[in-house]
Motif scaffolding. Structure first.
Motif, PDB file in Angstrom:
ATOM      1  N   GLY A   1      -4.056   0.892   2.752  1.00 44.38           N
ATOM      2  CA  GLY A   1      -3.599   2.230   2.397  1.00 44.38           C
ATOM      3  C   GLY A   1      -4.443   3.301   3.054  1.00 44.38           C
ATOM      4  O   GLY A   1      -3.921   4.314   3.553  1.00 44.38           O
TER       5      GLY A   1
ATOM      6  N   ASP B   1       6.178   0.959  -4.410  1.00 41.60           N
ATOM      7  CA  ASP B   1       7.319   0.775  -3.515  1.00 41.60           C
ATOM      8  C   ASP B   1       7.013  -0.321  -2.501  1.00 41.60           C
ATOM      9  O   ASP B   1       7.863  -1.161  -2.196  1.00 41.60           O
ATOM     10  CB  ASP B   1       7.633   2.078  -2.787  1.00 41.60           C
ATOM     11  CG  ASP B   1       8.426   3.047  -3.655  1.00 41.60           C
ATOM     12  OD1 ASP B   1       9.073   2.584  -4.609  1.00 41.60           O
ATOM     13  OD2 ASP B   1       8.396   4.256  -3.374  1.00 41.60           O
ATOM     14  N   GLY B   2       5.798  -0.289  -1.947  1.00 42.98           N
ATOM     15  CA  GLY B   2       5.415  -1.332  -0.999  1.00 42.98           C
ATOM     16  C   GLY B   2       5.460  -2.710  -1.628  1.00 42.98           C
ATOM     17  O   GLY B   2       5.955  -3.672  -1.031  1.00 42.98           O
TER      18      GLY B   2
ATOM     19  N   LEU C   1       3.794   5.105  -4.386  1.00 41.79           N
ATOM     20  CA  LEU C   1       4.162   4.586  -3.066  1.00 41.79           C
ATOM     21  C   LEU C   1       3.710   3.144  -2.891  1.00 41.79           C
ATOM     22  O   LEU C   1       4.422   2.326  -2.300  1.00 41.79           O
ATOM     23  CB  LEU C   1       3.553   5.470  -1.977  1.00 41.79           C
ATOM     24  CG  LEU C   1       4.252   6.813  -1.733  1.00 41.79           C
ATOM     25  CD1 LEU C   1       3.364   7.726  -0.895  1.00 41.79           C
ATOM     26  CD2 LEU C   1       5.596   6.597  -1.059  1.00 41.79           C
ATOM     27  N   SER C   2       2.532   2.807  -3.406  1.00 40.62           N
ATOM     28  CA  SER C   2       2.066   1.419  -3.282  1.00 40.62           C
ATOM     29  C   SER C   2       2.971   0.473  -4.066  1.00 40.62           C
ATOM     30  O   SER C   2       3.206  -0.667  -3.651  1.00 40.62           O
ATOM     31  CB  SER C   2       0.613   1.279  -3.736  1.00 40.62           C
ATOM     32  OG  SER C   2       0.486   1.385  -5.139  1.00 40.62           O
TER      33      SER C   2
ATOM     34  N   THR D   1       9.585  -0.239   2.812  1.00 48.19           N
ATOM     35  CA  THR D   1       8.777   0.381   3.855  1.00 48.19           C
ATOM     36  C   THR D   1       9.151   1.849   3.946  1.00 48.19           C
ATOM     37  O   THR D   1      10.330   2.192   4.084  1.00 48.19           O
ATOM     38  CB  THR D   1       9.010  -0.302   5.208  1.00 48.19           C
ATOM     39  OG1 THR D   1       8.599  -1.666   5.125  1.00 48.19           O
ATOM     40  CG2 THR D   1       8.217   0.388   6.315  1.00 48.19           C
TER      41      THR D   1
ATOM     42  N   GLU E   1       4.424  10.607   4.056  1.00 50.76           N
ATOM     43  CA  GLU E   1       4.335   9.524   3.084  1.00 50.76           C
ATOM     44  C   GLU E   1       4.501   8.202   3.822  1.00 50.76           C
ATOM     45  O   GLU E   1       5.361   8.083   4.705  1.00 50.76           O
ATOM     46  CB  GLU E   1       5.455   9.630   2.040  1.00 50.76           C
ATOM     47  CG  GLU E   1       5.404  10.863   1.165  1.00 50.76           C
ATOM     48  CD  GLU E   1       6.636  10.944   0.290  1.00 50.76           C
ATOM     49  OE1 GLU E   1       6.555  10.539  -0.881  1.00 50.76           O
ATOM     50  OE2 GLU E   1       7.698  11.393   0.806  1.00 50.76           O
TER      51      GLU E   1
ATOM     52  N   TYR F   1       0.841  -1.195   0.000  1.00 54.69           N
ATOM     53  CA  TYR F   1       0.000   0.000   0.000  1.00 54.69           C
ATOM     54  C   TYR F   1       0.877   1.246   0.000  1.00 54.69           C
ATOM     55  O   TYR F   1       2.074   1.205   0.300  1.00 54.69           O
ATOM     56  CB  TYR F   1      -0.951   0.034   1.201  1.00 54.69           C
ATOM     57  CG  TYR F   1      -0.278   0.279   2.542  1.00 54.69           C
ATOM     58  CD1 TYR F   1       0.209   1.532   2.894  1.00 54.69           C
ATOM     59  CD2 TYR F   1      -0.158  -0.741   3.471  1.00 54.69           C
ATOM     60  CE1 TYR F   1       0.820   1.760   4.120  1.00 54.69           C
ATOM     61  CE2 TYR F   1       0.448  -0.537   4.698  1.00 54.69           C
ATOM     62  CZ  TYR F   1       0.940   0.717   5.017  1.00 54.69           C
ATOM     63  OH  TYR F   1       1.547   0.933   6.220  1.00 54.69           O
ATOM     64  N   GLY F   2       0.260   2.363  -0.359  1.00 52.63           N
ATOM     65  CA  GLY F   2       0.911   3.660  -0.273  1.00 52.63           C
ATOM     66  C   GLY F   2      -0.101   4.703   0.152  1.00 52.63           C
ATOM     67  O   GLY F   2      -1.276   4.622  -0.203  1.00 52.63           O
TER      68      GLY F   2
ATOM     69  N   ALA G   1       4.388   3.749   3.080  1.00 55.28           N
ATOM     70  CA  ALA G   1       4.259   2.585   2.195  1.00 55.28           C
ATOM     71  C   ALA G   1       4.744   1.364   2.956  1.00 55.28           C
ATOM     72  O   ALA G   1       5.593   1.471   3.843  1.00 55.28           O
ATOM     73  CB  ALA G   1       5.069   2.767   0.919  1.00 55.28           C
TER      74      ALA G   1
END
Length: 319
Positions: A54, A135-136, A132-133, A141, A37, A22-23, A39
């Motif tokens: 999220g 990145d998750g 960002l999601s 993190t 921010e 999630y982000g 994630a």
């Protein structure tokens, strides 16, 4: 008077269910300034569960900034928005549990004098939370607080943001990423392009592959590589880190090992012969035969590392 905050949240799953993350981010509604921010990887869950996670992360981040804020939640998940607004029923037990958790956060904000309302937005307007999601989903993190003027602190510590050849955001983007079971380390090898038009085409190919999310971007010091990396960085909104080891005369295997040890997703721009050297290394091809590997200038090769001895070449010569 309570502060006005906007939460943008997203979640995704590569497969449904599949590797998920999630982000979420928080902005000052009046100025648009970025305040926080978040994630996180979630393992193997459904896309809808990731969306709810999220939302929860965004509400928690907003409450940490101002417990009694006036909060606008913007998401591209019609399901979550309609369910949280009370217009749609929640049938799935996992989502019901997460919705209750989110409603507890909403109640706490309201008890502190604030409010929460929801707004559905098209996916194109939710790009930052989507990044960002991703990145998750890549195993990263993120827990950053900003002062609203661009400065930020990261869970890795303030010192980490000042290290590395380019410093700041580039160093943070290339910080180590914890390895997660079921999530590979991904490396995109980009063979340097040799003309302005070819560099633009190559950069667009990288963006289509990875989306707009920040990624660690490493480049060899050769002019063609640096200029190709600059085009890629402009589209991914991330600076490049120059590493001389990604040169034909460099310690390519050591450079490869460092990228794998970092984790997450890394884009490496380097000469054609260096791409050949890496592919030969991971495939166990003798050095004298690596020239037989066809690698075109400006092309992409993708490698996934699942474990110490579990490496797969996902694609080569992609343009």
């Amino acid at each position: 008077m309570s502060r006005r905050l906007t939460v943008e949240a997203d979640g995704g799953s590569r497969g449904n269910p599949g590797v998920a993350g999630y982000g979420a981010l928080v902005r000052d509604t009046a100025t648009g300034a970025l305040l926080a921010e978040r994630a996180e990887p979630l393992g193997k869950v459904s896309n809808n569960v990731a969306e709810y996670r999220g939302l929860i992360a965004g509400l928690e981040a907003a409450a940490a900034i101002d417990p009694g804020a006036t909060v606008l939640v913007r998401m591209d998940s019609k399901l979550v928005v309609e369910q949280m607004a009370g217009r749609w029923k929640i049938k799935h037990e996992d989502m019901r549990r997460l919705a209750l958790q989110a409603r507890d956060l909403v109640t706490a904000i309201r008890d502190a004098g604030g409010s929460v309302r929801y707004e559905w937005i098209p996916r194109a307007e939710n790009k930052d939370a989507d990044a960002l999601s991703n990145d998750g989903m890549d195993g990263l993190t993120v827990d950053r607080r900003h002062d609203g003027g661009g400065a930020s602190s990261d869970a890795a510590g303030d010192d980490a943001a000042d290290e590395g050849p380019t410093g700041g955001a580039s160093a943070a983007a290339c910080a180590p990423v914890p390895r997660r079971a079921g999530t590979p380390v991904r490396v995109v090898l980009v063979a340097e392009a040799r003309s302005d038009a070819a560099r633009s085409t190559t950069a667009a190919s990288v963006q289509r592959l990875l989306g707009g999310a920040p990624r660690c971007l490493v480049t060899a010091p050769a002019d063609d590589a640096v200029e190709t990396a600059a085009e890629v960085g402009d589209l991914l909104d991330v600076g490049s880190v120059v590493d001389a080891a990604w040169s034909p005369t460099g310690e390519v295997v050591d450079a490869w090992d460092r990228v794998v040890a970092r984790g997450g997703t890394t884009v490496v721009v380097c000469p054609v012969e260096v791409v050949q050297a890496v592919l030969a290394h991971v495939l166990g091809i003798p050095d004298e035969r690596r020239a037989r590997l066809a690698v075109a200038a400006g092309s992409l090769a993708g490698v996934e590392v699942w474990g110490d001895d579990d490496v797969s070449v996902a694609f080569t010569n992609r343009t």
